[in-house]
Design a protein around this motif. Structure first.
Motif, PDB file in Angstrom:
ATOM      1  N   UNK A 185       0.829  -1.205   0.000  1.00  0.00           N
ATOM      2  CA  UNK A 185       0.000   0.000   0.000  1.00  0.00           C
ATOM      3  C   UNK A 185       0.862   1.254   0.000  1.00  0.00           C
ATOM      4  N   UNK A 186       1.928   1.244   0.799  1.00  0.00           N
ATOM      5  CA  UNK A 186       2.810   2.407   0.858  1.00  0.00           C
ATOM      6  C   UNK A 186       3.510   2.627  -0.479  1.00  0.00           C
ATOM      7  N   UNK A 187       4.000   1.568  -1.077  1.00  0.00           N
ATOM      8  CA  UNK A 187       4.687   1.693  -2.365  1.00  0.00           C
ATOM      9  C   UNK A 187       3.747   2.243  -3.430  1.00  0.00           C
ATOM     10  N   UNK A 188       2.516   1.761  -3.452  1.00  0.00           N
ATOM     11  CA  UNK A 188       1.544   2.246  -4.433  1.00  0.00           C
ATOM     12  C   UNK A 188       1.241   3.728  -4.227  1.00  0.00           C
ATOM     13  N   UNK A 210       4.339   5.784  -5.244  1.00  0.00           N
ATOM     14  CA  UNK A 210       4.509   5.784  -6.702  1.00  0.00           C
ATOM     15  C   UNK A 210       3.535   6.756  -7.358  1.00  0.00           C
ATOM     16  N   UNK A 211       2.300   6.761  -6.884  1.00  0.00           N
ATOM     17  CA  UNK A 211       1.302   7.666  -7.430  1.00  0.00           C
ATOM     18  C   UNK A 211       1.701   9.117  -7.183  1.00  0.00           C
ATOM     19  N   UNK A 212       2.152   9.404  -5.960  1.00  0.00           N
ATOM     20  CA  UNK A 212       2.514  10.778  -5.602  1.00  0.00           C
ATOM     21  C   UNK A 212       3.770  11.240  -6.343  1.00  0.00           C
ATOM     22  N   UNK A 213       4.676  10.290  -6.657  1.00  0.00           N
ATOM     23  CA  UNK A 213       5.927  10.633  -7.330  1.00  0.00           C
ATOM     24  C   UNK A 213       5.810  10.602  -8.854  1.00  0.00           C
ATOM     25  N   UNK A 214       4.606  10.375  -9.350  1.00  0.00           N
ATOM     26  CA  UNK A 214       4.416  10.336 -10.802  1.00  0.00           C
ATOM     27  C   UNK A 214       4.921   9.070 -11.449  1.00  0.00           C
ATOM     28  N   UNK A 215       4.901   7.953 -10.694  1.00  0.00           N
ATOM     29  CA  UNK A 215       5.375   6.666 -11.216  1.00  0.00           C
ATOM     30  C   UNK A 215       4.328   5.584 -10.967  1.00  0.00           C
ATOM     31  N   UNK A 216       3.081   5.830 -11.381  1.00  0.00           N
ATOM     32  CA  UNK A 216       2.008   4.884 -11.059  1.00  0.00           C
ATOM     33  C   UNK A 216       2.271   3.496 -11.635  1.00  0.00           C
ATOM     34  N   UNK A 217       1.918   2.487 -10.835  1.00  0.00           N
ATOM     35  CA  UNK A 217       2.058   1.108 -11.290  1.00  0.00           C
ATOM     36  C   UNK A 217       3.422   0.493 -11.032  1.00  0.00           C
ATOM     37  N   UNK A 218       4.396   1.263 -10.596  1.00  0.00           N
ATOM     38  CA  UNK A 218       5.738   0.722 -10.362  1.00  0.00           C
ATOM     39  C   UNK A 218       5.951   0.409  -8.883  1.00  0.00           C
ATOM     40  N   UNK A 219       6.718  -0.643  -8.608  1.00  0.00           N
ATOM     41  CA  UNK A 219       7.108  -0.911  -7.228  1.00  0.00           C
ATOM     42  C   UNK A 219       8.325  -0.058  -6.934  1.00  0.00           C
ATOM     43  N   UNK A 220       8.149   0.892  -6.072  1.00  0.00           N
ATOM     44  CA  UNK A 220       9.243   1.818  -5.777  1.00  0.00           C
ATOM     45  C   UNK A 220       9.852   1.585  -4.398  1.00  0.00           C
ATOM     46  N   UNK A 240      12.392  12.040  -6.080  1.00  0.00           N
ATOM     47  CA  UNK A 240      10.944  12.256  -5.942  1.00  0.00           C
ATOM     48  C   UNK A 240      10.328  11.208  -5.011  1.00  0.00           C
ATOM     49  N   UNK A 241      10.783   9.974  -5.140  1.00  0.00           N
ATOM     50  CA  UNK A 241      10.256   8.897  -4.305  1.00  0.00           C
ATOM     51  C   UNK A 241      10.609   9.136  -2.832  1.00  0.00           C
ATOM     52  N   UNK A 257       8.478  12.017  -1.515  1.00  0.00           N
ATOM     53  CA  UNK A 257       7.079  11.612  -1.346  1.00  0.00           C
ATOM     54  C   UNK A 257       6.912  10.687  -0.144  1.00  0.00           C
ATOM     55  N   UNK A 258       7.855   9.780   0.035  1.00  0.00           N
ATOM     56  CA  UNK A 258       7.781   8.841   1.157  1.00  0.00           C
ATOM     57  C   UNK A 258       7.878   9.581   2.478  1.00  0.00           C
ATOM     58  N   UNK A 259       8.847  10.477   2.579  1.00  0.00           N
ATOM     59  CA  UNK A 259       9.002  11.229   3.824  1.00  0.00           C
ATOM     60  C   UNK A 259       7.774  12.080   4.125  1.00  0.00           C
ATOM     61  N   UNK A 260       7.207  12.683   3.106  1.00  0.00           N
ATOM     62  CA  UNK A 260       6.017  13.511   3.303  1.00  0.00           C
ATOM     63  C   UNK A 260       4.854  12.682   3.815  1.00  0.00           C
ATOM     64  N   UNK A 261       4.611  11.540   3.171  1.00  0.00           N
ATOM     65  CA  UNK A 261       3.494  10.684   3.567  1.00  0.00           C
ATOM     66  C   UNK A 261       3.680  10.133   4.985  1.00  0.00           C
ATOM     67  N   UNK A 262       4.875   9.636   5.262  1.00  0.00           N
ATOM     68  CA  UNK A 262       5.093   8.992   6.554  1.00  0.00           C
ATOM     69  C   UNK A 262       5.102   9.990   7.699  1.00  0.00           C
ATOM     70  N   UNK A 263       5.744  11.127   7.501  1.00  0.00           N
ATOM     71  CA  UNK A 263       5.838  12.095   8.588  1.00  0.00           C
ATOM     72  C   UNK A 263       4.499  12.748   8.915  1.00  0.00           C
ATOM     73  N   UNK A 264       3.553  12.637   8.001  1.00  0.00           N
ATOM     74  CA  UNK A 264       2.210  13.167   8.253  1.00  0.00           C
ATOM     75  C   UNK A 264       1.283  12.126   8.871  1.00  0.00           C
ATOM     76  N   UNK A 265       1.744  10.862   8.929  1.00  0.00           N
ATOM     77  CA  UNK A 265       0.858   9.799   9.413  1.00  0.00           C
ATOM     78  C   UNK A 265       0.817   9.796  10.938  1.00  0.00           C
TER      79      UNK A 265
END
Length: 557
Positions: A372-375, A378-388, A411-412, A415-423
């Motif tokens: 779920x996190x990778x998806x 990837x969407x937020x970093x403009x790489x939809x569908x890829x395992x990042x 970008x990945x 995006x990861x830091x932004x998502x996680x630090x807001x959780x």
């Protein structure tokens, strides 16, 4: 002699509680640690035996744990001081004197995204260079352990030393025995104990396995409930699992139920007693060492939690079986020293905590699970569908895919830091650079910061690009309709870091030291007892003085 050793322990397990007499242990007159070196070191790790669990049942010990706590040196506030409080890292610290940052065992598994095999996860006790090996079906090996164990050092000093390791799990046996052990055995399935060394099964092990097969073929009606467990006898629902009232009843031939029960530890101790007896360990001029990994407490903690009847019965049985084991060594007249500790602690399931005055307890959000996190990233970093992102759970090391360009990786990461630090369930996310720049920790382990704990688990080659740590009281198993394990460990919080450390030798003056010490202190403390010098630059631990009052067992180190 072998049959007597096995029977003594298996009969103790099979008898109903009401018919048993406590194993009192030999009386010890107040004295200092004997000046001569012991002939046998017995190093015991009780998997997931937290300091909390040890303390909770301390008033009820009547067997081996009573002997250790009443007649030995007690450090109730021991620490597996690193952040990655898992089985393999914890076992790697006990007899090496090194934290995971030194042993290289940073987790039960990590990712090597440069490996050509499809399975990028590397199991801590596998040799991935063996064709066909994977993190699930692997060639067991100590190849990833970067430092010697105490047994390995003893063999260098005196090749006559015998080093034996027996456990319920391969990673426990391998990490405590080390690559130069003479014999390393673990419970491999219904067939019994197996070894990574690829040698023909010796007569001793064949007899142990036959004894286990005989035991497994008999049904177990379950264990009586000790008085101290009665208040815990109520059911708790976690997903589709109902736990909290078990007695370990087992049908004949049910290996899974055997493994997740006190019977497993009894069999491992029977094996250890038989090995000591048949190999005459501790009966020659040199000091020998046997490490024993007791895994049932961990299996039970994962399957049922740490506060139901199941865990309560397990601690009671453990105490009694240890008493029978020590009594057997006493009968053989062996001069032995014992250390008992754990590879990590544990945390009870949130559902029971919520019933018991902790309504804030929760399970991790499914959004933090690796897929779920990778998806989402990837969407937020403009790489939809890829395992990042690669990871094996909703906490711990996160690895960025190697196929990303430098710009994509940036970008990945952002995006990861932004998502996680807001959780709201995330305590902190450290980057690899942040951890690498942190000095190795020192001082009291109870006062370390989270990044110091992370540094103690860090290996530049094996650690991830980010380290995700959840907030306290967040169980890293998400809520699901079908539950596998209901509880776990692995956090940087004290429930998982604190473990008991107990030393015992006949004739020593007992004492208790409530201040924090580390499991990496065990190896140099034992080395001092046998006069084995260990360079301080080779280890992270320090020698603990086991002489109460005047005198210092570490004087020669």
């Amino acid at each position: 002699m072998f049959k007597k050793a096995v029977a003594a322990l298996l009969i103790a397990t099979a008898m109903p509680l009401a018919a048993q007499q406590p194993a009192p242990g030999a009386a010890a007159a107040p004295a200092s640690v004997p000046a001569t070196a012991p002939r046998l070191i017995v190093a015991i790790s009780v998997d997931q035996f937290s300091a909390d669990l040890f303390s909770e049942y301390r008033p009820y010990y009547s067997g081996g744990l009573k002997r250790l706590t009443h007649e030995g040196a007690v450090f109730p506030r021991g620490y597996q001081s690193h952040a990655a409080t898992e089985t393999c890292p914890g076992h790697s610290t006990i007899l090496t004197g090194g934290r995971p940052s030194r042993t290289g065992i940073i987790a039960n598994s990590w990712f090597d995204l440069s490996t050509p095999r499809a399975d990028k996860a590397i199991y801590c006790a596998e040799d991935e260079s063996v064709p066909g090996s994977s993190s699930g079906t692997y060639a067991a090996s100590p190849v990833h352990l970067k430092v010697p164990t105490l047994g390995g050092r003893m063999k260098i000093a005196n090749p006559a030393t015998r080093v034996v390791s027996v456990a319920g799990k391969d990673r426990a046996a391998i990490m405590m025995g080390g690559p130069t052990a003479d014999q390393v055995w673990w419970l491999g399935g219904p067939q019994g104990y197996v070894s990574y060394k690829g040698v023909a099964t010796p007569p001793l092990v064949a007899k142990v396995n036959a004894a286990m097969a005989q035991r497994l073929a008999q049904a177990n009606p379950g264990f009586a409930l000790p008085a101290q467990c009665v208040a815990k006898d109520f059911a708790v629902q976690a997903g589709d699992k109902r736990v909290g009232t078990g007695r370990f009843a087992r049908a004949a031939g049910d290996y899974k139920a055997f493994r997740i029960s006190p019977e497993q530890d009894a069999m491992t101790l029977a094996f250890a007693a038989a090995a000591i007896e048949s190999m005459a360990l501790g009966k020659q001029a040199q000091t020998d060492i046997i490490s024993i990994g007791l895994s049932a407490t961990d299996y039970i903690g994962h399957s049922y939690g740490t506060e139901g009847t199941e865990s309560c019965i397990q601690v009671d049985r453990l105490d009694r079986e240890l008493g029978a084991f020590f009594d057997r060594l006493d009968q053989d007249g062996i001069d032995y020293v014992v250390v008992l500790t754990a590879d990590h602690g544990g945390h009870d399931l949130p559902e029971r905590h919520r019933l018991n005055a902790m309504p804030m307890e929760s399970r991790v959000d499914m959004a933090l699970t690796p897929k779920a996190l990778s998806n989402a990233v990837a969407q937020k970093a403009g790489l939809p569908g890829r395992q990042v992102i690669w990871a094996d759970g909703p906490a711990g090391d996160l690895y960025f895919d190697k196929g990303l360009t430098a710009a994509e990786r940036a970008r990945v990461e952002a995006a990861t830091l932004t998502l996680l630090r807001a959780h709201p369930q995330v305590e902190v996310v450290f980057t690899k650079a942040q951890i690498a720049a942190t000095p190795s920790p020192s001082g009291p382990p109870e006062s370390w910061s989270l990044i110091q704990e992370a540094r103690a688990s860090f290996d530049a080659e094996r650690s991830g690009d980010l380290l995700l740590l959840l907030k306290p009281r967040v169980m890293s198993i998400p809520e699901q309709a079908t539950m596998g394990s209901v509880a776990t460990h692995g956090s940087p919080w004290d429930t998982d870091r604190r473990v008991p450390i107990l030393f015992w030798r006949k004739g020593m003056r007992p004492f208790e030291q409530p201040l924090g010490v580390e499991t990496v202190d065990i190896m140099p403390s034992l080395a001092a007892l046998i006069g084995l010098p260990v360079a301080k630059s080779d280890i992270d631990g320090r020698c603990l003085d086991l002489i109460a009052g005047d005198g210092d067992s570490c004087a020669g180190q």
